[in-house]
Design an enzyme around this catalytic site. Sequence first.
Site, PDB file in Angstrom:
ATOM      1  N   ILE A 168      34.123  43.428  41.355  1.00 55.27           N
ATOM      2  CA  ILE A 168      35.134  42.929  42.182  1.00 55.27           C
ATOM      3  C   ILE A 168      35.903  43.644  43.302  1.00 55.27           C
ATOM      4  CG2 ILE A 168      37.423  41.966  41.678  1.00 55.27           C
ATOM      5  CD1 ILE A 168      36.588  41.069  39.018  1.00 55.27           C
ATOM      6  N   HIS A 169      36.285  43.193  44.335  1.00 49.11           N
ATOM      7  CA  HIS A 169      36.859  43.935  45.365  1.00 49.11           C
ATOM      8  C   HIS A 169      38.146  43.544  45.419  1.00 49.11           C
ATOM      9  CE1 HIS A 169      37.788  45.911  49.118  1.00 49.11           C
ATOM     10  NE2 HIS A 169      38.335  44.696  49.471  1.00 49.11           N
ATOM     11  N   PRO A 170      39.291  44.415  45.492  1.00 44.17           N
ATOM     12  CA  PRO A 170      39.277  45.858  45.691  1.00 44.17           C
ATOM     13  C   PRO A 170      39.494  46.544  44.415  1.00 44.17           C
ATOM     14  CG  PRO A 170      41.312  45.323  46.330  1.00 44.17           C
ATOM     15  CD  PRO A 170      40.864  43.915  45.880  1.00 44.17           C
ATOM     16  N   GLU A 211      34.296  49.010  41.973  1.00 41.67           N
ATOM     17  CA  GLU A 211      33.295  48.519  42.721  1.00 41.67           C
ATOM     18  C   GLU A 211      32.436  49.480  43.405  1.00 41.67           C
ATOM     19  OE1 GLU A 211      34.690  46.734  46.332  1.00 41.67           O
ATOM     20  OE2 GLU A 211      36.715  47.621  46.188  1.00 41.67           O
TER      21      GLU A 211
END
Length: 377
Positions: A356-358, A362
């Site tokens: 998942i960003h942010p 990651e």
Amino acid sequence: RVVGESVEGLAKWIARTANLALVWGHARFVDPNAVEVNGQKLQADRIFVNVGGRAVLPTWKGIADVPVLTNTSMMALDVLPDHLVIAGGSYIGLEFAQMYRRFGARVTVIEYGDRLIAREDREVCAEVQRILEGEDIAFHFSVRGASVKAGDGGRGVRVSLDVGDAGGTAHELEASHLLAAVGRRPNTDDLGLERAGIVTDGRGYITVDEELRTNVAGVWALGDVNGRGAFTHTSFNDYQIVADNLLAGATRRVSDRIPAYALFIDPPLGRVGMSEAEVRARGRPALVGVMPMTRVGRARERGETQGFMKVLVDAESERILGASLLCIEGDEVVHSLLDIMAADASYKVIQRAVHIHPTVSELIPTLLENLEPLKLA
């Protein structure tokens, strides 16, 4: 208060458990199958020793004549030290050092070795020192002689120390409080182990096999007292090993456990598996990846770019050997690597995962995409 609530809750839970009697007192073995508590003899076919450990004091001249705090009494301190001097530059000492510096105390750390947390790789030690010095925590390394006495008017403690080899620099420190964080010892010296014939090693730890059995049939040793782990999570895992083996027919072993722990400063250090020094000592081809936190978007957004992430991989098997994550949320992110190691999977499994960003996590796949050969010489 939080710790007290946890202990009280556990005690109440044990006390109301069916078929379980809770006895408060100091237990000592009287023979291999019995202990005595408060004058009462308790006999059983199975005895489990889980008595923990306690802090030791530095072997300084005068240490017995001045008030000294430990990790336990430090938790009950209800005043802010004017100047806190800490003997020991390892995990407990550094956690309290940063904590009390942020509370507003002046803090000085005294370390016998030439660097902090000596079991870690040198670049980790150097970065931790840089971070803490940036908060105005003072350090004295390579201390070869130290003595203490009461301060002027009986208030506080005066610490005298020599830094460096023979002919080194002498220092005098005036401290309002002194914290001992130089190590711990197992609580085995007053258990009557000799009456049961239970063997200990040279440091007082009860000797156990891979299933935590002592040399005496029907007696197991768990937790800090067996020298196979010094953390809450390893102590609980000891229980899981013994319970599964006895009650579920399993064959779990201590050696199945992957070493993992954290240094809870800010940013924290999450550690799993082997250090770079240990990997080098194996002499086998390995890969290493290092990423400064200045490259991690989540860290930049929060303005917390101190530290770095480092991962070590076996070049032939593709198995992750270890990691040092000195960074924001490093104590949480490290579990993603620990789980891959526990699954005995290739590092490419997490490298190819979509995170998942942010987040900090990651960047783990990116880090693993840029591994380079580790120079063994």
